[in-house]
Design an enzyme around this catalytic site. Structure first.
Site, PDB file in Angstrom:
ATOM      1  N   GLU A   1      37.520  44.170  27.780  1.00  0.00           N
ATOM      2  CA  GLU A   1      36.185  43.625  28.444  1.00  0.00           C
ATOM      3  C   GLU A   1      36.068  44.497  29.710  1.00  0.00           C
ATOM      4  OE1 GLU A   1      37.197  39.634  29.368  1.00  0.00           O
ATOM      5  OE2 GLU A   1      36.312  38.911  27.374  1.00  0.00           O
TER       6      GLU A   1
ATOM      7  N   GLU B   1      37.074  37.047  20.391  1.00  0.00           N
ATOM      8  CA  GLU B   1      37.387  35.880  21.470  1.00  0.00           C
ATOM      9  C   GLU B   1      36.207  35.051  21.369  1.00  0.00           C
ATOM     10  OE1 GLU B   1      38.501  36.832  25.262  1.00  0.00           O
ATOM     11  OE2 GLU B   1      39.670  38.533  24.773  1.00  0.00           O
TER      12      GLU B   1
END
Length: 527
Positions: free
Chosen positions: A162, A272
């Protein structure tokens, strides 16, 4: 270790679309190889965020439960020297864990994880930063790719996790420069891996949207780095369901957005997702509304499978002490996920905690120093009662002296003043020297049993116990019923101390300010 299938020819590799379909339902080995504490470390970092050392048995359990793929997040910067060379022992350990997965016949994704983060990490979505670090980033991926170049199609590489811009913006960057930087990193990653040759020429590779965002703008901005049929797009999703109707709507909208903006160009995985939300406040529906959580997960898996989208659950399922056994602490959720994918008739195995073995509070290698300790939650101790025993396995490693100190944590660490015994011998206050008591030397390993009188138990049963010290490497801490008595009752899922907050360097934070933090294995944001 012999890895099955590593002789597959590059031209025989399945396409990215086929790989996503064949992965089945996946899981993340989170807070493990991605854990860190901000500076260069050794293999002990694997246990820094509360997870035990990973063993092959854990992957066998996941396979038998019905999971077909494991995402293995890895943080690298804390295992690199100033030239960017990865520590040989760390690379070997990553290799071992990958083999645990591959040897079970599952797919494995290896990535660059907390090298990205809140903008203070060395990788963030800025073209200025990209120009400064691109050589280091290229060198990192060259090392990883060469390490695994002969592995077959079951191994995939993921470019970065991320990645945020200079202003730490989530979902969408402050300016389009963030998107430009993401695409630069993605292209450099793909080109670097391809140049290493071998099976990497056609290996399926994963590139993420900006901050792994699920917004339409982030999806649109992510470019396809090559037209090869061997690229997979990834994003993450932690939605706020609220109720069944809202959960269904959120899932439907997410899939629709993916189809419109990504799926027409390349296959997609949701790397995720979970039963919890992280913004505006943390809320885990598994604990707060189990019926809704299981409904939403069942619907989510069925609809993503129908759309050809892969999924990887973030941590949970088997977490903390349960991974050592191994066992599921959320067996009903694991069963929901795998049956949603394979069908209601699927019969997986979902083992739960074996109370007769006690509870492993810590397993790994933790060098004790002042302010660097191992933690045992009060609930682990109170489950047994005043006669609880704590078995410690440790190695002496000192040049001056050794000391194990037992503290209680009521907002600050304080010595347990009295009432402690080691192997039946009382000792004064909270300081225990194994070399003085047993006559053992530096380098020796010893197992001892700590017990408490009523006064000492009063402290540890009310507050978390902390084991710190000097000249000692703690290897295992087990909480158990007294020898020869009945077993410890079945551990409940809330036995971990869920109030502890860590920053992305793995350091405890008492008063978090603006930034990204981890609590109970979950990321949350303070803006």
């Amino acid at each position: 270790m012999l890895v099955l299938g590593t002789q597959a020819k590059a031209q025989d590799f399945e396409t990215a679309t086929e790989a996503v379909k064949n992965m089945g339902v996946g899981w993340n080995l989170g807070n493990t190889l991605d854990a860190s504490s901000g500076s260069k470390q050794g293999l002990e970092s694997e246990t820094y965020w509360g997870q035990p050392v990973t063993k092959p048995e854990l992957m066998k359990m996941m396979k038998e439960a019905g999971f077909g793929a494991i995402r293995v997040p890895v943080t690298w910067y804390n295992h690199m020297d100033t030239s960017g060379t990865v520590d040989e022992e760390w690379m070997k350990r990553v290799h071992e864990v990958v083999d645990y997965v591959i040897d079970q016949g599952m797919y494995c994704i290896v990535n660059v994880h907390h090298d990205t983060g809140d903008g203070t990490q060395w990788l963030h979505a800025s073209t200025t930063t990209y120009e400064k670090v691109k050589s280091k980033y290229e060198y990192l991926w060259k090392q990883i790719a060469n390490e695994f170049k002969d592995y077959d199609q079951k191994l995939l590489f993921e470019s970065y996790n991320e990645m945020l811009d200079d202003e730490n913006k989530w979902n969408e960057p402050a300016t389009d420069d963030g998107y430009k930087a993401i695409n630069n990193y993605a292209k450099l990653f793909v080109n670097t891996v391809r140049k290493t040759g071998g099976n990497n020429k056609n290996r399926n590779l994963v590139v993420n949207t900006y901050s792994a965002s699920s917004t339409a703008n982030a999806m649109k901005a992510l470019e396809l780095p090559e037209e090869s049929g061997h690229i997979i797009f990834q994003l993450h999703s932690y939605p706020d369901w609220q109720n069944e109707s809202n959960a269904k709507s959120i899932v439907d909208n997410l899939i629709s957005t993916i189809k419109t903006n990504l799926l027409k160009r390349a296959p997609v995985i949701i790397g995720e997702y979970a039963t919890f939300r992280t913004w505006p406040t943390n809320l885990d529906y598994y604990n707060e509304n189990r019926e809704l959580a299981l409904y939403a997960m069942d619907y989510f898996i069925k609809k993503t499978k129908e759309a050809g989208i892969g999924t990887f659950y973030w941590m949970g399922l088997s977490d903390g002490i349960y991974r050592s056994e191994p066992a599921f602490n959320q067996p009903d959720l694991a069963e929901t996920l795998t049956k949603a994918y394979h069908g209601s008739a699927f019969e997986g195995k979902y083992p739960v905690h074996d109370s007769s073995k006690g509870t492993v509070a810590f397993e790994g290698e933790k060098t004790l120093e002042w302010g660097e300790g191992v933690f045992v939650s009060s609930s682990m101790l109170t489950d047994v009662g005043e006669d609880v025993e704590v078995e410690l396995t440790y190695k002496l490693d000192f040049t001056d002296y050794d000391d194990i100190q037992f503290m209680y944590n009521n907002g600050g660490w304080q010595k347990i003043p009295s009432g402690l015994s080691m192997d039946g011998k009382a000792f004064d206050g909270a300081d225990f020297s194994a070399s003085s008591v047993y006559g053992i030397q530096s380098g020796d390993t010893k197992t001892s049993v700590l017990t408490f009188d009523a006064s000492a138990y009063g402290y540890v049963s009310k507050y978390e116990m902390v084991i710190q010290g000097h000249g000692v490497i703690m290897k295992k801490v087990t909480v158990r019923a007294p020898s020869g008595t009945s077993a410890i009752p079945l551990i409940k899922a809330d036995h971990q101390d869920n109030t502890i907050i860590y920053n992305l360097n793995g350091q405890r934070v008492e008063t978090p300010r603006k930034g990204v933090y981890i609590q109970n294995g979950k990321k949350f944001i303070i803006q």
